[in-house]
Design an enzyme around this catalytic site. Structure first.
Site, short mmCIF file in Angstrom:
data_model
loop_
_atom_site.label_atom_id
_atom_site.label_comp_id
_atom_site.label_asym_id
_atom_site.label_seq_id
_atom_site.Cartn_x
_atom_site.Cartn_y
_atom_site.Cartn_z
N LYS A 73 0.81 -1.22 0.00
CA LYS A 73 0.00 0.00 0.00
C LYS A 73 0.85 1.28 0.00
O LYS A 73 0.52 2.24 -0.69
CB LYS A 73 -0.94 0.01 1.21
CG LYS A 73 -2.08 -1.02 1.10
CD LYS A 73 -2.99 -0.89 2.31
CE LYS A 73 -4.14 -1.88 2.26
NZ LYS A 73 -5.08 -1.69 3.36
N ASN A 94 -4.88 1.76 -1.62
CA ASN A 94 -5.42 0.39 -1.65
C ASN A 94 -6.20 0.11 -2.94
O ASN A 94 -6.62 -1.01 -3.18
CB ASN A 94 -6.29 0.08 -0.42
CG ASN A 94 -7.67 0.71 -0.49
OD1 ASN A 94 -7.89 1.67 -1.24
ND2 ASN A 94 -8.60 0.19 0.27
N ASP A 109 -10.13 2.71 2.67
CA ASP A 109 -10.30 2.06 3.98
C ASP A 109 -11.05 2.95 4.97
O ASP A 109 -12.02 2.51 5.60
CB ASP A 109 -8.93 1.67 4.57
CG ASP A 109 -8.36 0.42 3.92
OD1 ASP A 109 -9.15 -0.39 3.39
OD2 ASP A 109 -7.14 0.23 3.96
N ALA A 134 -2.13 1.78 15.87
CA ALA A 134 -1.64 2.87 15.02
C ALA A 134 -0.96 2.32 13.77
O ALA A 134 -0.02 2.91 13.25
CB ALA A 134 -0.69 3.77 15.81
#
Ligand code: NAP
Length: 284
Positions: A73, A94, A109, A134
């Protein structure tokens, strides 16, 4: 699944490593078939280090677009001719649409998670959100929720520097702290929406929350979300449900990020509610 292929059928794909477990081919081919669109969606393992080869091959083979999962990604970002706002902000792509030889990069996302909340009738604007983790998924979700009006998004992570680096992208809204039982308990007390974006509780991983007493500190109306969908109900969600909270798993995010990705790759506007119903039925 039976798929009709014509000489004109356009190609879409998901790449990653590992990727053979991916639900994307099932989701996308289900939508394409229902919509009668002349596309097929494939699955292509691409190891780290072969991404540039794949992108070149996809353009030569006239793919209409592809989705990417780990580890690609971030590496896709500098290869794009254009990036949408979310991909630029997250530093991760993505979804890639290939149009007229140009690579257009998107990140669906965070928007997929936000669409899932909207569909479940959970408002974000003005609300206190506590987000655990995170990593890449946490970053997309935190930045999207901050961008659509959350009052505050507090990112708690074992590795504090990673939470801090998300905070730096929107310091007016995002706060960062560690992931200790004390911090969890204290922050849970303020949460209107608590979201697990760590891999704790995922099937086939050794990791699990040490304990769930922090849930006792949640306000009674708080909603608890888990990005994980394997298992469909993590222990976190089961514990939250047992305490009377609305508990939402990661399937809704998976479904909605796919719907948005298909819109970008095909250029066709979809009926999100109808597609979500269809996909939820398929995955059930
Ligand atoms: P990632 O980048 O590898 O991040 C993993 C996160 O989990 C990090 O914050 C990591 O903390 C934390 N973590 C791992 N083990 C831990 C432990 N023992 N104690 C405390 N924290 C721990 O992964 P990701 O891509 O963001 O994915 C995270 C989760 O979201 C996965 O379960 C994935 O399946 C799910 N996901 C779901 C969707 C969906 O569509 N529903 C989409 C993407 C991801 P450190 O930073 O300290 O290592």
């Amino acid at each position: 699944m039976q798929i009709n292929l014509e000489n004109t059928t356009k190609k879409l794909c998901v790449i990653g490593d590992p990727v053979l477990h991916s639900k994307s081919p099932l989701l996308h081919n289900t939508m394409l078939r229902a919509l009668g669109l002349d596309y097929v969606y494939l699955c292509q393992p691409v190891p780290r280090g072969r991404l540039a080869d794949w992108v070149y091959a996809a353009m030569v083979a006239d793919y209409a677009g592809f989705n990417a999962t780990m580890p690609h990604k971030e590496a896709l970002v500098p290869m794009m001719d254009e990036l949408d706002g979310d991909a630029r902000l997250c530093g991760a792509v993505n979804t890639v649409a290939i149009r007229d030889g140009r690579l257009l990069g998107y990140n669906t996302d965070g928007a997929g998670f936000a669409a899932m909340l909207a569909r479940k009738g959970v408002p974000v604007a003005g609300r206190e959100i506590v987000l655990l983790g995170a990593g890449g998924a946490a970053k997309s979700v935190a930045l999207k929720l901050a961008g659509i009006g959350a009052k505050r998004v507090t990112v708690l992570n074992r590795t504090l520097e990673k939470a801090e680096s998300i905070r730096e992208k929107a310091p007016q809204v995002i706060a960062a702290a560690g992931f200790t039982p004390d911090i969890l308990r204290e922050r849970a007390g303020h949460a209107e929406i608590l979201i697990n974006c760590t891999s704790l509780g995922m099937e086939d991983t050794a990791g699990q929350f040490e304990e769930f007493s922090f849930l006792e500190h949640l306000p009674s109306e708080a909603v608890v979300c888990d990005l994980i969908y394997h298992p469909a109900e993590t222990r976190l969600l089961a514990e939250a449900k047992a305490r009377g909270h609305l508990a939402l798993n990661g399937l809704g995010m998976l479904v909605h990020q796919a719907i948005l990705a298909l819109e970008h790759m095909t250029g066709v506007r979809l009926d999100a509610a109808a597609m979500a119903n269809l996909l939820e039925g398929t995955l059930r």
